[in-house]
Design an enzyme around this catalytic site. Structure first.
Site, PDB file in Angstrom:
ATOM      1  N   CYS A   2      33.896  66.191  28.054  1.00 54.76           N
ATOM      2  CA  CYS A   2      33.206  66.549  26.818  1.00 54.76           C
ATOM      3  C   CYS A   2      31.714  66.292  27.003  1.00 54.76           C
ATOM      4  O   CYS A   2      31.289  65.742  28.004  1.00 54.76           O
ATOM      5  CB  CYS A   2      33.715  65.689  25.666  1.00 54.76           C
ATOM      6  N   ARG A  27      30.542  71.682  29.382  1.00 54.27           N
ATOM      7  CA  ARG A  27      31.399  70.494  29.590  1.00 54.27           C
ATOM      8  C   ARG A  27      32.663  70.544  28.736  1.00 54.27           C
ATOM      9  O   ARG A  27      33.586  69.767  28.922  1.00 54.27           O
ATOM     10  CB  ARG A  27      30.615  69.220  29.279  1.00 54.27           C
ATOM     11  N   TRP A  74      36.378  69.083  25.055  1.00 50.63           N
ATOM     12  CA  TRP A  74      37.429  69.714  25.859  1.00 50.63           C
ATOM     13  C   TRP A  74      38.663  68.890  25.564  1.00 50.63           C
ATOM     14  O   TRP A  74      38.729  67.715  25.950  1.00 50.63           O
ATOM     15  CB  TRP A  74      37.081  69.690  27.342  1.00 50.63           C
ATOM     16  N   ASN A 100      33.479  60.538  25.329  1.00 50.84           N
ATOM     17  CA  ASN A 100      33.910  61.380  26.456  1.00 50.84           C
ATOM     18  C   ASN A 100      34.762  60.490  27.352  1.00 50.84           C
ATOM     19  O   ASN A 100      34.379  59.368  27.662  1.00 50.84           O
ATOM     20  CB  ASN A 100      32.698  61.898  27.228  1.00 50.84           C
ATOM     21  N   GLY A 101      35.948  60.977  27.757  1.00 55.05           N
ATOM     22  CA  GLY A 101      36.816  60.200  28.642  1.00 55.05           C
ATOM     23  C   GLY A 101      38.187  60.040  28.010  1.00 55.05           C
ATOM     24  O   GLY A 101      38.576  60.802  27.148  1.00 55.05           O
ATOM     25  N   GLU A 486      39.694  81.126  47.664  1.00 58.21           N
ATOM     26  CA  GLU A 486      38.553  81.030  46.742  1.00 58.21           C
ATOM     27  C   GLU A 486      38.406  82.306  45.932  1.00 58.21           C
ATOM     28  O   GLU A 486      38.139  82.270  44.731  1.00 58.21           O
ATOM     29  CB  GLU A 486      37.281  80.716  47.527  1.00 58.21           C
ATOM     30  N   LYS A 490      38.550  82.372  41.834  1.00 63.60           N
ATOM     31  CA  LYS A 490      37.481  82.975  41.013  1.00 63.60           C
ATOM     32  C   LYS A 490      38.069  84.005  40.057  1.00 63.60           C
ATOM     33  O   LYS A 490      37.777  84.028  38.868  1.00 63.60           O
ATOM     34  CB  LYS A 490      36.433  83.637  41.903  1.00 63.60           C
ATOM     35  N   GLU A 493      40.438  82.398  37.285  1.00 61.71           N
ATOM     36  CA  GLU A 493      39.878  81.455  36.306  1.00 61.71           C
ATOM     37  C   GLU A 493      38.911  82.111  35.334  1.00 61.71           C
ATOM     38  O   GLU A 493      38.653  81.566  34.260  1.00 61.71           O
ATOM     39  CB  GLU A 493      39.233  80.261  36.995  1.00 61.71           C
ATOM     40  N   HIS A 509      56.345  86.492  55.415  1.00 60.99           N
ATOM     41  CA  HIS A 509      57.446  85.512  55.224  1.00 60.99           C
ATOM     42  C   HIS A 509      57.762  85.340  53.734  1.00 60.99           C
ATOM     43  O   HIS A 509      57.907  84.219  53.257  1.00 60.99           O
ATOM     44  CB  HIS A 509      57.047  84.175  55.857  1.00 60.99           C
ATOM     45  N   LYS A 608      33.699  72.414  33.046  1.00 60.02           N
ATOM     46  CA  LYS A 608      32.955  72.445  34.300  1.00 60.02           C
ATOM     47  C   LYS A 608      33.377  71.336  35.246  1.00 60.02           C
ATOM     48  O   LYS A 608      33.400  71.516  36.446  1.00 60.02           O
ATOM     49  CB  LYS A 608      31.452  72.319  34.016  1.00 60.02           C
TER      50      LYS A 608
HETATM   51  C1  AGP Z   1      35.819  76.086  40.547  1.00 55.42           C
HETATM   52  O1  AGP Z   1      35.371  77.382  40.179  1.00 55.42           O
HETATM   53  C2  AGP Z   1      36.546  75.406  39.418  1.00 55.42           C
HETATM   54  N1  AGP Z   1      35.720  75.325  38.274  1.00 55.42           N
HETATM   55  C3  AGP Z   1      37.179  74.087  39.835  1.00 55.42           C
HETATM   56  O2  AGP Z   1      38.219  74.394  40.739  1.00 55.42           O
HETATM   57  C4  AGP Z   1      36.266  73.049  40.525  1.00 55.42           C
HETATM   58  O3  AGP Z   1      35.894  73.496  41.801  1.00 55.42           O
HETATM   59  C5  AGP Z   1      37.044  71.746  40.685  1.00 55.42           C
HETATM   60  O4  AGP Z   1      37.380  71.265  39.399  1.00 55.42           O
HETATM   61  C6  AGP Z   1      36.265  70.659  41.449  1.00 55.42           C
HETATM   62  O5  AGP Z   1      35.098  70.338  40.748  1.00 55.42           O
HETATM   63  P1  AGP Z   1      33.986  69.425  41.492  1.00 55.42           P
HETATM   64  O6  AGP Z   1      33.475  70.205  42.663  1.00 55.42           O
HETATM   65  O7  AGP Z   1      32.939  69.172  40.459  1.00 55.42           O
HETATM   66  O8  AGP Z   1      34.683  68.154  41.940  1.00 55.42           O
END
Ligand code: AGP
Length: 613
Positions: A2, A27, A74, A100-101, A486, A490, A493, A509, A608
């Site tokens: 958050c 966040r 969040w 936050n937490g 990757e 992308k 998500e 396989h 994020k």
């Molecule tokens: C990547 O596009 C995602 N948002 C997510 O997988 C991210 O890479 C992952 O949460 C790790 O975050 P960090 O690099 O801040 O540790």
């Protein structure tokens, strides 16, 4: 995770809080709220949805004041809703708290408070905080003591801020496991004070800032007053705020993600300029790890999450190829529970853009519990992971706001690639000629990246083609197997299309059963040792009416003939190709999400940085 903001100063606090929350919205963005104290009266306003929804609500409530806190959420405990939004207050509404937490012992505290007659309005863990404080006040304690005693009861990771009618000119704050920063500026000749989860909240208003350490608390009133949980008065060293407003604004771009994709050549230039000295000497001056320790390593264990682990999987290949050190790459959430076999000659490497990812931090704690040295690649040198690592390497990507990581990924790849060469160098595994040839190509990387970013037409055509599909598969081998992972991450998500990346050799396989004319296959097949094998995979897909989208080296007519769609990349060595071949996949994901009307910078359910386990 958050976002928390707090302000005391000459400005009308509601506008400062809203702007600060907007800059922290990456966040968490499922609900938001603020609490303002004016002439001993505390008013809270909160809304489900985005900051703009809160802003609209505030327009109906003329709230004035110069002291306040805010929060963008969040959801962890309790679904996104107005009643679960922060701030949370005591029954009398005289105390408001943002958090936050996670309060891990909240259930026990909630039951204790319920037995004392406290009623709860929300399903959150946070709500125990204002009621605990209220309980201590009823026992005759002053607010400062009540705040301290409450902190002593909380278990878990948290950053909190509090305002009250009891001390209307004061904001209390505390940090234990989740980031919190205090900062100061000046407006119209008068001081202004900020508290926030991250620097962008007060850029460009604050001139200096201090990143709290765990178990530090304090309050703002006529300045900052900082203490340790043990009661010692602290004298924080404020550092200049160096982030520029232009770094955290979208500028002419529609989304942060697009801006950050196009910043990648500049980021690569910055990294090369700092790391690659005259005579191809590699420099990691912030490393804090002795060469002789590194030169004697027998094993490297990379642990990270999401995109950062994809970068770690490429790094594994680079380190083994150039430094000849056995290297494994593992999800942090797996590494931390598998009682890893590590020895004195092992180095654990953490990779994290935010430097706050709970699973990666837990992996670091696991390594340190086994007396293993930890080196972390982070984009924030003030982050928790940076502070708890023995060595650090600065990604230098600049603030990354878009939830989908792009420039941080290629910054990770480049820093890790250069680190593997540095390790090869100090272990005498690289000849001068080999090193010179590799460095020559690395110096061309920004220009090669730019060539790909300038060639949007074929990328948009692919996005048009896949935007209505329900599933997309990505294939790659060796250095580009993580690229396939990757690209799939992308796409899923930000566009919410199901996507999976596979090691192309594994495809036959089982996963090849998924191929049909409605499930396009994106194949990453640049020039190199794997190209011929990738052609076999293409043939297997084509023989089953699969639609093929190929990322290939410019001029490869053979694969072009086999493909339905093609995106070219400039010729590079195979080990450099992951830094280039990912760019079309980032843009394909971006335009697909845009064509589907998705919220590219704030995709549903995500945040994020995942600071919860
Ligand atoms: C990547 O596009 C995602 N948002 C997510 O997988 C991210 O890479 C992952 O949460 C790790 O975050 P960090 O690099 O801040 O540790």
């Amino acid at each position: 995770m958050c976002g928390i903001v707090g302000y005391i100063g000459p400005k009308s606090v509601d506008s400062v809080l809203i702007v600060g929350l907007q800059k922290l919205e990456y966040r968490g963005y499922d609900s938001a709220g603020i609490a303002i104290v004016n002439r001993k009266e505390l008013t809270t306003a909160k809304e489900k949805g985005r900051i703009v929804d809160l802003e609209n609500r505030l327009r109906t409530l003329k709230i004035d004041g110069h002291v306040g806190i805010g929060h963008t959420r969040w959801a962890t405990h309790g679904e996104p809703s107005r009643r679960n939004a922060h701030p949370h207050t005591n029954k009398a509404g005289s105390i408001a708290v943002v958090h936050n937490g996670i309060i891990e012992n909240y259930a026990e505290l909630k039951n204790e408070l319920k037995r004392k007659g406290y009623l709860f309005e929300s399903d959150t863990d946070t709500e125990v905080i204002p009621h605990l404080i209220d309980n201590y006040l009823k026992e005759g304690k002053k607010l400062e003591q009540a705040f301290m005693e409450t902190l002593g009861r909380l278990e878990g990771k948290y950053a909190v801020a509090l305002v009250s009618e009891i001390e209307p000119e004061r904001i209390y704050f505390a940090r234990n496991g989740a980031p919190l920063i205090i900062a100061q500026g000046e407006h119209a000749g008068k001081p202004e004070y900020f508290v926030a989860s991250d620097v962008p909240a007060f850029v460009p208003l604050a001139k200096t800032a201090y990143h709290l350490h765990d178990r530090e608390w304090g309050y703002i009133q006529g300045g900052f007053h900082l203490f340790s949980y043990e009661g010692a008065k602290l004298a924080p060293h404020f550092e200049p705020v160096t982030i520029l407003a232009s770094e955290i604004e979208k500028g002419d771009y529609e989304h942060y993600m697009l801006k950050e994709i196009y910043e990648q050549p500049e980021v690569a230039k910055r990294i090369i300029a700092r790391r690659l000295k005259e005579g191809n000497v590699l420099s990691f001056e912030e490393l804090r790890m002795p060469r002789d320790f590194l030169s004697r390593l027998g094993k490297i264990v990379i642990q990270a999450c999401g995109t950062s682990l994809n970068a770690g999987m490429v790094a594994k290949l680079h380190i083994e190829q150039f430094a000849h050190i056995e290297t494994v790459a593992d999800y942090s959430s797996e590494f931390r529970y598998r009682n890893p076999v590590v020895g004195g000659d092992t180095l654990v490497v953490g990779i994290s853009q935010s430097g706050e990812t709970a699973d990666t931090l837990a992996g670091i704690h696991e390594a340190k519990a086994k007396f293993i040295k930890v080196l972390s690649f982070v984009n924030n040198l003030n982050s928790t992971i940076a502070r708890e690592s023995d060595g650090i390497i600065d990604l230098m990507a600049g603030p990354e706001i878009g939830v989908a990581s792009t420039k941080a990924y290629t910054a990770q790849l480049l820093n890790l690639y250069l680190f593997s060469l540095y390790m090869g160098d100090i272990r005498w595994k690289l000849s001068d000629e080999q090193k010179a040839e590799i460095m020559r190509e690395i110096r061309r990387l920004p220009e090669l990246m730019q060539q790909v970013l300038n060639n949007l037409d074929p990328i948009k055509k692919v996005a048009e083609f896949i935007k209505d599909k329900n599933s997309v598969l990505f294939l790659g081998r060796t250095f580009n197997y993580p690229t396939a992972l990757e690209g799939a991450l992308k796409l899923k998500e930000i566009s919410y299309i199901h996507a999976e990346g596979y090691a192309a050799g594994e495809f036959k396989h089982g996963p090849i059963a998924l191929v049909s004319e409605n499930v396009p296959v994106i194949v990453v097949a640049p020039q190199g040792d794997m190209r011929t094998k990738m052609i076999s995979n293409l043939q297997e897909v084509k023989a089953r009416q699969g639609k093929i989208i190929s990322v290939i080296t410019r001029g490869d007519d053979e694969i072009r003939e086999l493909s339905d769609y093609v995106v070219d990349i400039p010729p590079t060595s195979e080990h450099l190709s992951p830094l280039i071949s990912v760019l079309p996949l980032q843009l394909i994901a971006y335009y697909t999400a845009v064509y589907r009307g998705c919220d590219v910078d704030k995709p549903r359910n995500l945040a994020k940085s995942v600071t919860v386990e």
